[in-house]
Design an enzyme around this catalytic site. Structure first.
Site, mmCIF file in Angstrom:
data_model
loop_
_atom_site.group_PDB
_atom_site.id
_atom_site.type_symbol
_atom_site.label_atom_id
_atom_site.label_comp_id
_atom_site.label_asym_id
_atom_site.label_seq_id
_atom_site.Cartn_x
_atom_site.Cartn_y
_atom_site.Cartn_z
ATOM 1 N N GLU A 90 62.207 46.763 56.405
ATOM 2 C CA GLU A 90 61.056 45.886 56.208
ATOM 3 C C GLU A 90 59.823 46.686 56.586
ATOM 4 O O GLU A 90 59.865 47.521 57.500
ATOM 5 C CB GLU A 90 61.160 44.623 57.062
ATOM 6 C CG GLU A 90 62.369 43.744 56.725
ATOM 7 C CD GLU A 90 62.387 43.246 55.298
ATOM 8 O OE1 GLU A 90 61.296 43.053 54.716
ATOM 9 O OE2 GLU A 90 63.498 43.071 54.746
ATOM 10 N N ASP A 113 69.305 40.574 55.719
ATOM 11 C CA ASP A 113 69.518 41.097 54.365
ATOM 12 C C ASP A 113 70.668 42.101 54.352
ATOM 13 O O ASP A 113 71.460 42.133 53.405
ATOM 14 C CB ASP A 113 68.242 41.757 53.837
ATOM 15 C CG ASP A 113 67.192 40.740 53.395
ATOM 16 O OD1 ASP A 113 67.498 39.530 53.406
ATOM 17 O OD2 ASP A 113 66.065 41.157 53.057
ATOM 18 N N ASP A 121 63.857 51.628 49.322
ATOM 19 C CA ASP A 121 63.978 52.026 50.723
ATOM 20 C C ASP A 121 64.008 53.542 50.902
ATOM 21 O O ASP A 121 63.256 54.091 51.719
ATOM 22 C CB ASP A 121 65.259 51.415 51.334
ATOM 23 C CG ASP A 121 65.271 49.908 51.252
ATOM 24 O OD1 ASP A 121 64.896 49.247 52.235
ATOM 25 O OD2 ASP A 121 65.660 49.382 50.188
ATOM 26 N N ASP A 140 68.401 48.196 54.991
ATOM 27 C CA ASP A 140 67.347 47.413 54.345
ATOM 28 C C ASP A 140 66.102 47.422 55.232
ATOM 29 O O ASP A 140 66.022 46.704 56.228
ATOM 30 C CB ASP A 140 67.799 45.977 54.102
ATOM 31 C CG ASP A 140 66.832 45.213 53.219
ATOM 32 O OD1 ASP A 140 66.846 45.429 52.002
ATOM 33 O OD2 ASP A 140 66.043 44.407 53.758
ATOM 34 N N HIS A 178 64.546 38.355 53.668
ATOM 35 C CA HIS A 178 63.534 39.341 54.044
ATOM 36 C C HIS A 178 63.517 39.644 55.538
ATOM 37 O O HIS A 178 62.626 40.363 55.997
ATOM 38 C CB HIS A 178 62.136 38.950 53.561
ATOM 39 C CG HIS A 178 62.024 38.867 52.075
ATOM 40 N ND1 HIS A 178 62.315 39.923 51.250
ATOM 41 C CD2 HIS A 178 61.672 37.836 51.261
ATOM 42 C CE1 HIS A 178 62.146 39.561 49.990
ATOM 43 N NE2 HIS A 178 61.763 38.299 49.971
#
Length: 316
Positions: free
Chosen positions: A129, A289, A227, A127, A284
């Protein structure tokens, strides 16, 4: 190949239904559409593998498998179970004792001891960011957190973790909005490696974890397609990088969840709530996550869902 057909001349308490979708011996696609009814001491609990395909026969005995001949047949009249009727779904004491889910090689048992097979040895929950703002979105967006969890498909345990914060190159300052959303502040990315170096570090991690062994099958698991279908390809294009082939396919767990429940979730929190899973950490935060997505993954594995690739892209 094998065929499966329920006979038509039941007594009135048994209705007929033809299971043509189990024509093949490899049942990986059909498994999702079955309800596995597992026997407990005093009652029968339902573990759903595909609620969209609840069999609409009301008072019908399920079938036995004859593994010696690789066929399926009805139980003898004297062995047929009692039944009950509720909400147009069948609840009974017979089940397909083992659902053989096709040519996958990885086995695990769910909490009721029923054997399942998986297509992969390891699931790599990822995941990202990225840089963001509530006013003008930075262009290009850049990955600033790169977390991956290695989940063993047999033990359902998280065996290893890769986690790096990444220094953005084009827009080095983290906006207040981004910090508020992700929890990533400027000091967390200052003096960190840029994405090319982090990708190389991740490749070494893959090697050290044995994930590049040709006999080991692994796949990424993401919450959405963004992603690996959008974020990483775009940044690699800007940096003139050729990403490794293992980034070209993944499992979008939202689609897998939809296979199981019949509804497509808006996001991770919906899946956690509907599966009665407690949210961990900060929403987030990439690594938090990942832990929550891993819990969704494990919950679906315990329900017997056989995961398959549902996202892919050409080499980029």
């Amino acid at each position: 190949m094998c065929s499966l057909t329920l006979q038509h001349n039941f007594k009135r308490r048994f209705c007929t239904y033809k299971l043509d979708l189990l024509r093949k011996a490899k049942l990986s696609t059909a498994c999702k559409q079955l309800f596995l009814l597992t026997q407990t001491q005093t009652k029968y609990q339902e573990t759903f593998l595909g609620p969209k395909q609840t069999f609409q026969y009301c008072h019908c005995s399920l079938i036995h498998t004859d593994h010696s001949s690789n066929t399926f047949c009805l139980p003898k009249q004297k062995d047929r179970p009692s039944y009950s009727y509720r909400s147009s779904k069948f609840y009974g004491s017979y089940s397909i004792n083992k659902i053989m889910a096709s040519s996958e090689k990885t086995h695990h048992q769910d909490i009721k001891g029923t054997e399942f097979k998986q297509n992969y040895d390891y699931f790599l929950v990822l995941d990202f960011e990225a840089t963001c703002d509530d006013k003008i979105q930075p262009n290009p967006q850049e990955i600033i957190e790169f977390p991956v969890l290695k989940v063993n498909a047999r033990t359902l345990k998280i065996e290893s973790e890769f986690h790096k914060y990444v220094a953005p190159q084009f827009h080095p300052r983290i906006t207040p909005f981004c910090s508020e959303l992700t929890g990533i502040i400027q000091s967390m990315v200052d003096n960190q490696l840029h994405l090319p170096e982090v990708l190389q570090s991740f490749h070494h991690w893959m090697e050290n974890e044995g994930l590049l062994n040709p006999d080991v099958r692994s796949i990424f698991v993401t919450c959405g397609d963004w992603d690996l279908k959008s974020m990483l390809p775009k940044q690699c294009a800007v940096l003139d990088l050729l990403a490794r082939p293992y980034f070209s396919q993944w499992i979008n767990i939202k689609k897998s969840y939809a296979d199981v429940t019949g509804t497509f979730p808006k996001g991770m929190m919906v899946m956690l709530n509907n599966l009665n899973l407690k949210h961990i950490g900060r929403h987030h935060s990439g690594i938090d996550d990942c832990r929550n997505i891993a819990n969704v993954l494990i919950a679906l594995l315990k329900k017997g869902y056989v995961f398959k690739k549902n996202g892919s892209i050409g080499r980029f």
